[in-house]
Design an enzyme around this catalytic site. Sequence first.
Site, PDB file in Angstrom:
ATOM      1  N   ASN A   9       0.862  -1.182   0.000  1.00  0.00           N
ATOM      2  CA  ASN A   9       0.000   0.000   0.000  1.00  0.00           C
ATOM      3  C   ASN A   9       0.902   1.237   0.000  1.00  0.00           C
ATOM      4  O   ASN A   9       1.519   1.560   1.010  1.00  0.00           O
ATOM      5  CB  ASN A   9      -0.886  -0.045   1.265  1.00  0.00           C
ATOM      6  CG  ASN A   9      -1.743   1.200   1.414  1.00  0.00           C
ATOM      7  OD1 ASN A   9      -1.784   2.058   0.535  1.00  0.00           O
ATOM      8  ND2 ASN A   9      -2.432   1.308   2.542  1.00  0.00           N
ATOM      9  N   LYS A  11       0.126   4.233  -0.129  1.00  0.00           N
ATOM     10  CA  LYS A  11      -0.495   5.406   0.526  1.00  0.00           C
ATOM     11  C   LYS A  11      -0.274   6.654  -0.349  1.00  0.00           C
ATOM     12  O   LYS A  11      -0.241   6.528  -1.573  1.00  0.00           O
ATOM     13  CB  LYS A  11       0.038   5.560   1.950  1.00  0.00           C
ATOM     14  CG  LYS A  11      -0.139   4.261   2.761  1.00  0.00           C
ATOM     15  CD  LYS A  11       0.078   4.420   4.228  1.00  0.00           C
ATOM     16  CE  LYS A  11      -0.131   3.074   4.931  1.00  0.00           C
ATOM     17  NZ  LYS A  11       0.012   3.140   6.371  1.00  0.00           N
ATOM     18  N   HIS A  96      -9.419   0.928   5.324  1.00  0.00           N
ATOM     19  CA  HIS A  96      -8.124   1.123   5.995  1.00  0.00           C
ATOM     20  C   HIS A  96      -8.333   2.051   7.194  1.00  0.00           C
ATOM     21  O   HIS A  96      -9.150   2.977   7.128  1.00  0.00           O
ATOM     22  CB  HIS A  96      -7.121   1.734   5.004  1.00  0.00           C
ATOM     23  CG  HIS A  96      -5.719   1.704   5.529  1.00  0.00           C
ATOM     24  ND1 HIS A  96      -5.257   2.616   6.453  1.00  0.00           N
ATOM     25  CD2 HIS A  96      -4.684   0.853   5.285  1.00  0.00           C
ATOM     26  CE1 HIS A  96      -3.998   2.323   6.748  1.00  0.00           C
ATOM     27  NE2 HIS A  96      -3.626   1.258   6.054  1.00  0.00           N
ATOM     28  N   GLU A  98      -6.711   4.453   8.207  1.00  0.00           N
ATOM     29  CA  GLU A  98      -6.534   5.885   7.894  1.00  0.00           C
ATOM     30  C   GLU A  98      -7.799   6.456   7.262  1.00  0.00           C
ATOM     31  O   GLU A  98      -8.142   7.617   7.475  1.00  0.00           O
ATOM     32  CB  GLU A  98      -5.301   6.068   6.994  1.00  0.00           C
ATOM     33  CG  GLU A  98      -4.017   5.867   7.793  1.00  0.00           C
ATOM     34  CD  GLU A  98      -2.854   5.286   7.020  1.00  0.00           C
ATOM     35  OE1 GLU A  98      -2.852   5.312   5.787  1.00  0.00           O
ATOM     36  OE2 GLU A  98      -1.922   4.769   7.686  1.00  0.00           O
ATOM     37  N   GLU A 168      -4.864  -5.034  10.684  1.00  0.00           N
ATOM     38  CA  GLU A 168      -3.825  -4.017  10.873  1.00  0.00           C
ATOM     39  C   GLU A 168      -4.064  -3.289  12.200  1.00  0.00           C
ATOM     40  O   GLU A 168      -4.882  -2.358  12.249  1.00  0.00           O
ATOM     41  CB  GLU A 168      -3.870  -2.994   9.742  1.00  0.00           C
ATOM     42  CG  GLU A 168      -3.623  -3.561   8.371  1.00  0.00           C
ATOM     43  CD  GLU A 168      -3.096  -2.501   7.405  1.00  0.00           C
ATOM     44  OE1 GLU A 168      -2.026  -2.714   6.832  1.00  0.00           O
ATOM     45  OE2 GLU A 168      -3.743  -1.454   7.251  1.00  0.00           O
ATOM     46  N   GLY A 174       2.975   2.254  10.841  1.00  0.00           N
ATOM     47  CA  GLY A 174       3.912   3.367  10.686  1.00  0.00           C
ATOM     48  C   GLY A 174       4.676   3.708  11.958  1.00  0.00           C
ATOM     49  O   GLY A 174       5.329   4.746  12.037  1.00  0.00           O
ATOM     50  N   SER A 214       3.891  -2.178  10.251  1.00  0.00           N
ATOM     51  CA  SER A 214       5.350  -2.236  10.394  1.00  0.00           C
ATOM     52  C   SER A 214       5.945  -3.582   9.981  1.00  0.00           C
ATOM     53  O   SER A 214       6.881  -4.076  10.602  1.00  0.00           O
ATOM     54  CB  SER A 214       5.769  -1.883  11.826  1.00  0.00           C
ATOM     55  OG  SER A 214       5.395  -0.545  12.127  1.00  0.00           O
TER      56      SER A 214
HETATM   57  P1  13P Z   1       3.363   0.373   7.662  1.00  0.00           P
HETATM   58  O1  13P Z   1       3.904  -0.900   7.058  1.00  0.00           O
HETATM   59  O2  13P Z   1       4.060   1.594   7.201  1.00  0.00           O
HETATM   60  O3  13P Z   1       3.266   0.259   9.160  1.00  0.00           O
HETATM   61  O4  13P Z   1       1.852   0.516   7.135  1.00  0.00           O
HETATM   62  C1  13P Z   1       0.971  -0.534   7.234  1.00  0.00           C
HETATM   63  C2  13P Z   1      -0.275  -0.197   6.516  1.00  0.00           C
HETATM   64  O5  13P Z   1      -1.054   0.635   6.947  1.00  0.00           O
HETATM   65  C3  13P Z   1      -0.530  -0.872   5.226  1.00  0.00           C
HETATM   66  O6  13P Z   1      -1.828  -0.667   4.787  1.00  0.00           O
END
Ligand code: 13P
Length: 251
Positions: A9, A11, A96, A98, A168, A174, A214
């Site tokens: 992803n 982002k 997601h 976010e 997740e 992150g 992560s």
């Molecule tokens: P990270 O791998 O940067 O922690 O992000 C995970 C994520 O949100 C993938 O959708």
Amino acid sequence: MRKYIIAGNWKMNKNLSEAIQLVSDLKNELAGKTLNADVIIAPPFVNLETVNSLIKDSVIKLAAQNMHFADSGAFTGEISAQMLKSVGCEYVILGHSERRTIFGETDEMINKKVHQAFANNITPILCCGESLEERENGKAFEIIEGQIKAGLKDLETTQIGNMIIAYEPIWAIGTGKTASPEQAQEIHAFIRKLLTELSNEETANNITIQYGGSVKPNNAKELLSQPDIDGALVGGACLKADSFRDIVLSV
Ligand code: 13P
């Protein structure tokens, strides 16, 4: 048998030239390798068409990071399932954390998107996960159960069997703070049990449940060796071709 699926992803990262570079690098990194996992990348909307043309001769498949639940109309700034399909998307990430926390998406909206994805032959990757506060208050299972039941509402068993679930934990996204393989396995086993109740045992056993939060080359192997962890949804580590390759090759 369920499949291992590793998805990246991106982002809100990579402009057009950077996207071209990353995809070209990734193709080179994966060329000639024996892969035990399907590989999906989810670039930003504006790069989908170009990326699609670049991955045509490779094993890499295309996902979008979001979409709207309506067919078309006055929804300024939104993208429809049909538009995604027309530029080669086979998958879409939905719900997601976010999208839920920053953009106010509700379980109800996410459920409509899941139905809309199926109506357009796009495979949804439905995300779920608890916050740190929810985990510390012993609410992780309850939160995840609520998100999955709501996300899968009114789906046919065959549709449930054709989706991907991504667990997740918000506190691991992150942050560099990954769930331990045991913590992740515990939730994944819980999700599979829930999927059994919502469909049946055979269907649930064939559903790919990805872990995200992560995931890095140095922890991927241990996470992916857990019995109910069937893939990864990778954020930061998918922005470099070599680290994403290492994660893909860790299964
Ligand atoms: P990270 O791998 O940067 O922690 O992000 C995970 C994520 O949100 C993938 O959708």
